[in-house]
Enzyme design. Structure first.
Site, PDB file in Angstrom:
ATOM      1  N   MET A   1      12.727 -43.337 -67.939  1.00 31.70           N
ATOM      2  CA  MET A   1      12.360 -44.487 -67.118  1.00 31.70           C
ATOM      3  C   MET A   1      12.967 -44.347 -65.725  1.00 31.70           C
ATOM      4  SD  MET A   1      12.767 -47.592 -69.891  1.00 31.70           S
ATOM      5  CE  MET A   1      11.995 -48.776 -68.765  1.00 31.70           C
ATOM      6  N   SER A   2      12.084 -44.157 -64.740  1.00 31.41           N
ATOM      7  CA  SER A   2      12.544 -44.005 -63.360  1.00 31.41           C
ATOM      8  C   SER A   2      12.721 -45.340 -62.658  1.00 31.41           C
ATOM      9  CB  SER A   2      11.531 -43.168 -62.575  1.00 31.41           C
ATOM     10  OG  SER A   2      10.318 -43.880 -62.433  1.00 31.41           O
ATOM     11  N   SER A  35       6.373 -45.185 -65.570  1.00 33.67           N
ATOM     12  CA  SER A  35       7.269 -45.003 -66.710  1.00 33.67           C
ATOM     13  C   SER A  35       7.599 -46.339 -67.375  1.00 33.67           C
ATOM     14  CB  SER A  35       8.555 -44.291 -66.272  1.00 33.67           C
ATOM     15  OG  SER A  35       9.252 -45.035 -65.291  1.00 33.67           O
ATOM     16  N   CYS A  89      12.014 -28.764 -61.969  1.00 32.75           N
ATOM     17  CA  CYS A  89      12.820 -29.799 -62.608  1.00 32.75           C
ATOM     18  C   CYS A  89      12.238 -30.187 -63.960  1.00 32.75           C
ATOM     19  CB  CYS A  89      12.915 -31.015 -61.696  1.00 32.75           C
ATOM     20  SG  CYS A  89      13.911 -32.355 -62.366  1.00 32.75           S
ATOM     21  N   CYS A 146      12.669 -35.954 -54.485  1.00 33.86           N
ATOM     22  CA  CYS A 146      13.670 -36.998 -54.734  1.00 33.86           C
ATOM     23  C   CYS A 146      14.956 -36.786 -53.939  1.00 33.86           C
ATOM     24  CB  CYS A 146      13.974 -37.109 -56.232  1.00 33.86           C
ATOM     25  SG  CYS A 146      14.805 -35.669 -56.957  1.00 33.86           S
TER      26      CYS A 146
END
Length: 388
Positions: free
Chosen positions: A13-14, A19, A108, A207
């Site tokens: 969950m970002s 999400s 990533c 990010c």
């Protein structure tokens, strides 16, 4: 609400809408949801000009936790800044210094997020992990392999970024949003009263570079870089010097703006030569490549292409590429891609992903490309690949 418990799932969950809705849907479908937010980067330590945003910010962490509290499932925060920095950010820097253009989000996914999630899933007794990616996954009845395919909403499809996820990881992965369109995601959030998610702006930057200034990031990351690489030559394909540049790491293939040279026609970066600190410029037509070599493969729908001869596919050479028809040939553990028509700005360091219809055949990292006349498929074996 479905009361049948389908299993325990760890949801990444970002704090964003995708999400969050993924976690909500799984919760309502009867899964025992555990939320987890990963702290990958502390932007304040990078000295950028924009405040921390996106999945690593305190606001996003709190937004994810609020969803969990509202729905009554546990939520954890894990700090993976060290492993993220050592692998993703070091690779990002090293690739630019090697004259390539990296794709940190794919890296990533492949090496950090899935591994980190699965380790924590095991610790928390979770059978599955889930993300808010727009993609689908299934187990092929004939081969037993797990196959990633495009999401229903092709404008949001993220299958390109998932080619590197291993079969073992895919066997435990759920993509709840794969059969939905973005508009439906907003509708689902509104219906449940999560209006803050609907109104929350989405971030599309890397990010750890929220100001989108990768050149400034490199300058801060590598002391003395600017002085070391400044003053190199812009050259044409035949070696004629046509100007000076600021340093080869600060350019990418296909770049047109910010070159600072006037050639009487629109100039584009064709090639980057780190050994000589040269940046090759040319016209739009000279950007076209007829073939490329792709290494460090991870195969999806098929375990290997070895011995299959020329395999037809559609190949995407960057995230926002529509894909181009091509033939694939596996040679010495690498894939040679022969395009039916020349493709513009194929960039070493980016990922090439091979599709069979909607399904991901596999993918890998672009190593080099061919510029010149495209060979007919039956003559593909005679192609001379640049640098080989």
């Amino acid at each position: 609400m479905n009361t049948e418990v389908k299993g325990r799932v760890l949801v990444a969950m970002s704090g964003g809408i995708d999400s969050s809705v993924a976690a909500v849907l799984l919760h309502e479908q009867g899964y025992e949801v555990v939320g987890m937010t990963m702290k990958t980067w502390d932007y304040a330590s990078a000295g950028g000009s924009k405040k921390e945003t996106g999945c690593c910010s305190l606001d996003s962490i709190n937004d994810a936790r609020d969803i969990a509290v509202t729905l009554g499932f546990p939520h954890y925060i894990i700090d993976i800044r060290d492993e993220f920095g050592d692998f993703v950010i070091d690779n990002f820097t090293d690739e630019y210094l090697a004259g390539r253009t990296p794709n940190p989000c794919v890296l990533c996914n492949t090496h950090i997020k899935w591994d980190a999630l699965l380790r924590r899933a095991d610790q928390l007794g979770c059978e599955f992990i889930a993300t808010g990616h727009y993609a689908n996954i299934r187990k092929d009845a004939e081969t037993g392999r797990f196959v990633v395919s495009k999401g229903l909403d092709e404008n949001k499809d993220q299958s390109y970024a998932l080619w590197g996820v291993s079969q073992e990881s895919l066997s435990r992965t759920l993509f709840p949003l794969g059969g939905m369109r973005k508009t439906e995601i907003y509708d689902e959030a509104r219906r449940r009263g999560f209006t803050e998610l609907v109104n929350k702006p989405e971030s599309y930057e890397i990010c750890f570079i929220p100001d989108n200034d990768y050149r400034g990031f490199l300058r801060r990351r590598v002391p003395g870089l600017e002085a070391r690489v400044a003053g190199g030559n812009f050259v044409t394909k035949n070696g004629r010097v046509i100007g000076k540049h600021e340093g080869y790491p600060f350019y990418t293939i296909g770049q047109r703006k910010g070159l600072g040279v006037a050639l009487g026609y629109p100039a584009f970066v064709l090639e980057i030569r780190p050994d000589t600190n040269e940046v090759v410029l040319g016209n739009y037509e000279e950007l076209a490549s007829t073939a490329t070599v792709v290494g460090k493969l991870n195969m999806g729908k098929l375990a290997s292409l070895a011995g299959r001869g020329l395999v037809p596919a559609v190949v995407k050479v960057r995230y926002n590429h529509d894909g181009a028809p091509a033939f694939l040939e596996e040679v010495d553990g690498k894939i040679r891609v022969y395009f039916e028509e020349p493709v513009l700005a194929i960039t070493p360091g980016q990922a090439a992903v091979f599709y069979d219809g909607q399904d991901v055949l596999g993918g890998g990292w672009i190593e080099r490309h061919v510029i010149g006349e495209f060979p007919l498929p039956f003559a593909a074996a005679t192609v001379e690949v640049a640098g080989q």
